[in-house]
Design an enzyme around this catalytic site. Structure first.
Site, PDB file in Angstrom:
ATOM      1  N   ASP A   1       0.867  -1.171   0.000  1.00  7.83           N
ATOM      2  CA  ASP A   1       0.000   0.000   0.000  1.00  7.83           C
ATOM      3  C   ASP A   1       0.906   1.223   0.000  1.00  7.83           C
ATOM      4  OD1 ASP A   1      -1.966   1.831   0.267  1.00  7.83           O
ATOM      5  OD2 ASP A   1      -2.795   1.060   2.142  1.00  7.83           O
TER       6      ASP A   1
ATOM      7  N   ASP B   1      -3.162   2.494  -5.790  1.00  9.33           N
ATOM      8  CA  ASP B   1      -1.966   2.515  -4.943  1.00  9.33           C
ATOM      9  C   ASP B   1      -1.800   1.253  -4.098  1.00  9.33           C
ATOM     10  OD1 ASP B   1      -4.079   2.938  -3.289  1.00  9.33           O
ATOM     11  OD2 ASP B   1      -3.053   4.364  -2.000  1.00  9.33           O
ATOM     12  N   GLU B   2      -2.535   0.229  -4.469  1.00  6.30           N
ATOM     13  CA  GLU B   2      -2.413  -1.005  -3.699  1.00  6.30           C
ATOM     14  C   GLU B   2      -2.268  -2.180  -4.623  1.00  6.30           C
ATOM     15  OE1 GLU B   2      -5.385  -1.658  -0.324  1.00  6.30           O
ATOM     16  OE2 GLU B   2      -6.222  -0.023  -1.510  1.00  6.30           O
TER      17      GLU B   2
END
Lengths: 362, 433
Positions: free
Chosen positions: B29, B127-128
């Site tokens: 993350d 974003d993960e």
């Protein structure tokens, strides 16, 4: 109109007209055949606006006249009748067909609706050997496209030159070229795009021992082939044929010679696994390989004379089969330059027929 | 950004229920992703409260906060808060527009970086992502040694991200996606957390239920009514009761409370049953300008075919999607003679469809959405039939390959068509997916 004729003669003539009949069209008149009788000759015509066939038949004419009847109906009646001789006559808008014991009354179609046969009488070539012509048409038409979105590719490029008539067809995946040479007289050099389907029909209409004459009309919109009393007029395809010359190889780097039946059989079997097959050439043999995620894999080797470095190339098996089958020699030459360049198929004796096949990029 | 595709994850838990022994999943993350990217690129923003906004105003006067930097979070600014509220909390913060194409491009590079470690990488959001380390660690015996090695890989990955992207990430490692994701949330920012299966009950039990993926405010209310406050409570609750109350979701929740999740790390771009590639664009206020629409379409076709080439697909049917006024949208399709992954045949077909629609007289109102999609797909490795046209003119294929190489290296925006210059929406269409 009134005439009598031998049933067999009539059947033969009516049968020849079948390729210019449009049975299921918007215009019923195009499903008809026009019969006109005048002094001992019957002229029969069919016309579906794309092509037109005219043929003649001997008869004893009692009364001149014209009528149009449904082709399929007439064909079936004449074919199934048992009588040797039939009598045809028109009464009003009905046609009466009489045999010894049978009697038919058929409604006719309006004569004035029947399209006129175009005048196509400028001689281009005379005296083409029908056997060679038929063979070339049958070979080349295989590579023509069936996709109506690209009309030019549905035709065969018919190039009349000093050294012969070259026929070219392509559906953009393969390209077939053949040349008919010798024995004919050329009046003018030019090229035409003739629908492949019509040419193929023509090859069924004419018989191998005849001579074929080729005419064009004034505007180069239609052409006519005449052989053995049959005139077959075809509407040309307008457009530009792709520049095929660049595909004709000057020299082939890697050449394999194999037995046609052996390699054809191997390809047929391997194509069960995947329609895209790979040919691995090298070490005096060709290995035909098929792999598929769903099915599995297959491999078969065929003995070949091969004089190059090992190379692997993939093709669509259907196109390959078509090309190999078109060669009528015992041994075929398979020429390859690079895995992403077209391959060439031809007979060993190096005659005029060439089949160029685009590879599959893997 | 940390909103979960909860359903997917839970449903995945139901799938298979296969042996989880020995699996090792890493969740990554990015820390304050949008803000960190801006701080990396603009030195002025570093060490200051920075608020990245989703806003249509030029001065970030309204809209919502997309991401707040850790400095800004100290002032209580959170993602989803209105910009107005953020301003009142921290007037001296820097407020900037979100540059989504840039973040997407970064995300793509992040994915490539992770793919160096394992080919099983699932992009979960911008974003993960999840990385399945199981195949990589198979040579170590299950247990302590394997987890140690997983930690080492996690550290390497973080180091790579720091060195190559100049960003920090929080990494969580666990026996499945659920655990890995929870683990990465324990230490933020820049954390590296391993949750061992044996620690799981102790760690999970005291956490409030809404820390579980898929439990939101409403679900928490329902659970509270049942006397369930923590994950431990949930795990102790009878499974049948949950099932009775919530149906399928109930039993999945119960599984999740025990830290079980059978969902596999699905490699992105390899989604089973990939049916089409498409892009569409909403045109604000609509337009009747055919030239503008055609140009937009060209950009869309470029983006679609770029994605097709990248994922190794060829397609044959081109569909044009249109929305006229605010009525329901509709589509028109055409099938090409051959499979392709090049922009010009796709564009030519889409443009013809568009022109036909434009001349149909049905456009009583301006066009508000235009989109193009390509279907009837085939994998590229199944082979592409070369045609005579390819050999007569191989330029487009070469051009596409060259452009792809440039974009792979320098980002989607590195090179674009002149006619698309200045069109923000079409530059570097969100390709990172």
């Amino acid at each position: 109109m009134k005439f009598s004729a031998l049933r067999e003669d009539l059947v033969k003539s009516v049968h020849l007209l079948q390729y210019s009949v449009s049975a299921r069209g918007m215009m019923p008149i195009l499903s008809g055949v026009k019969i006109s009788s005048s002094s001992d000759v019957l002229t029969m015509t069919s016309n579906d606006l794309e092509s037109s066939t005219t043929t003649t038949c001997a008869a004893q004419v009692e009364e001149d006249g014209v009528c149009v009847v449904n082709h399929k109906l007439l064909m079936e009646l004449l074919r199934d009748m048992k009588d040797e001789k039939v009598l045809l006559s028109t009464v009003g808008n009905e046609m009466v067909l009489e045999g010894g014991k049978s009697y038919f009354k058929i409604f006719t179609l309006p004569v004035e609706d029947f399209p006129t046969t175009p005048e196509v009488d400028r001689a281009v070539v005379k005296g083409i050997d029908a056997a060679a012509f038929i063979k070339s048409v049958q070979r080349v038409s295989r590579a023509a496209s069936k996709d109506e979105k690209r009309p030019t590719l549905m035709g065969i490029l018919f190039e009349v030159g000093k050294n012969g008539i070259r026929m070219v067809s392509t559906d953009s995946y393969r390209l077939a070229v053949d040349v008919v040479r010798n024995g004919f007289e050329v009046f003018e050099e030019d090229s035409y795009i003739i629908p492949a389907g019509a040419l193929l029909n023509l090859s069924r209409v004419i018989t191998a021992d005849e001579k074929v004459d080729f005419y064009r009309d004034e505007n180069r919109g239609q052409v006519r082939f005449s052989a053995g009393g049959v005139d077959y007029t075809i509407r040309l395809i307008e457009g530009k044929f792709p520049k095929y010359e660049q595909f004709l190889p000057e020299s082939v780097e890697r050449k394999a010679v194999a037995n046609k039946e052996e390699i054809l059989g191997a390809i047929k079997r391997i194509s069960v696994v995947n329609s895209v097959i790979k040919l691995n050439m090298g070490g005096e043999e060709i290995t035909v390989v098929g792999e598929s995620r769903e099915v599995g894999e297959g491999k078969e080797t065929v003995k070949a004379e091969y004089d190059g470095d090992p190379v692997a190339i993939a093709f669509n098996s259907r196109f390959l089969e078509d090309g190999l089958a078109s060669v009528d020699e015992e041994e075929v030459v398979l020429g390859i330059t690079e895995p992403l360049k077209p391959g060439v198929i031809k007979g060993r004796e190096g005659e005029d027929f060439l089949y160029i096949i685009m590879p599959v990029r893997i | 950004m940390t909103q979960y595709a909860a359903h997917g994850l839970l449903r995945a838990a139901d799938r298979g229920r296969r042996e989880e022994e020995g699996r090792c999943v890493l969740h990554l993350d990015m820390d304050a992703y949008f803000a960190s990217v801006e701080q990396r690129d603009v030195p002025l923003y570093r060490d200051r409260p920075l608020v990245v906004c989703h806003t249509s105003s030029d001065f970030c006067s309204h809209g919502v906060v997309a991401t707040a930097s850790y400095e800004a979070r100290r002032w209580g600014i959170k993602a989803g808060m209105s910009v107005w509220e953020a301003r009142s909390r921290c007037p001296h913060a820097c407020f900037v527009h979100a540059d989504i194409p840039k973040y997407l491009d970064n995300a793509r590079r992040l994915r490539h970086l992770c793919e160096r470690h394992s080919h099983r990488v699932e992009v979960f959001s911008i974003d993960e992502l999840f990385v399945d380390l199981t195949p990589l660690l198979r040579r170590y015996p299950p247990g302590g040694r394997r987890w140690e090695e997983a930690l080492r890989v996690g550290g390497d990955l973080k180091e790579d991200i720091r060195r190559e992207l100049g960003l920090t990430a929080s990494v969580g490692i666990g026996a499945n996606k659920l655990v890995a994701k929870m683990a990465s949330e324990f230490h933020k920012p820049d954390g590296l957390t391993l949750v061992l299966p044996e620690q799981l009950p102790d760690i999970l039990a005291p956490l409030p239920v809404d820390r579980l993926v898929g439990v939101g405010a409403r679900m928490r209310r329902h659970l509270r009514a049942m006397g369930i406050e923590t994950i431990g409570d949930l795990a102790r609750a009878p499974r049948e009761a949950l099932q009775w109350k919530f149906g399928v979701v109930g039993s999945l929740l119960w599984e999740a409370a025990h830290g079980r999740d059978a969902g596999a790390v699905a490699r992105s771009g390899e989604v089973e049953g990939m049916k089409s590639f498409g892009h569409s664009l909403s045109l604000r206020g609509g337009t009747r300008d055919l030239e503008y629409l055609e140009n937009t379409l060209l950009g869309l076709c470029d983006a679609v075919t770029r994605r097709m080439r990248r994922d190794g697909y060829l397609g044959r049917t081109v569909s044009l999607r249109l929305r006229v006024g605010y009525a329901l949208g509709y589509a028109r399709a055409r099938t090409l003679p051959e499979h392709t992954d090049l922009p010009s045949p796709v564009y030519a077909a889409a443009r013809d469809l568009l022109r036909r629609e434009a001349s149909s007289g049905l456009w009583t109102e301006p066009v508000t959405t235009v989109g193009v999609s390509v279907s009837q797909l085939r994998r590229r490795e199944e082979g592409k039939q070369v045609t005579i046209w390819d050999i007569m003119d191989p330029r487009e294929e070469r051009l596409a390959a060259a452009l792809d190489a440039i974009r792979d290296r320098y980002g989607e925006k590195a090179v674009t068509r002149a006619s698309l210059l200045g069109d923000f929406a079409l530059s570097g269409m969100n390709l990172a997916r």
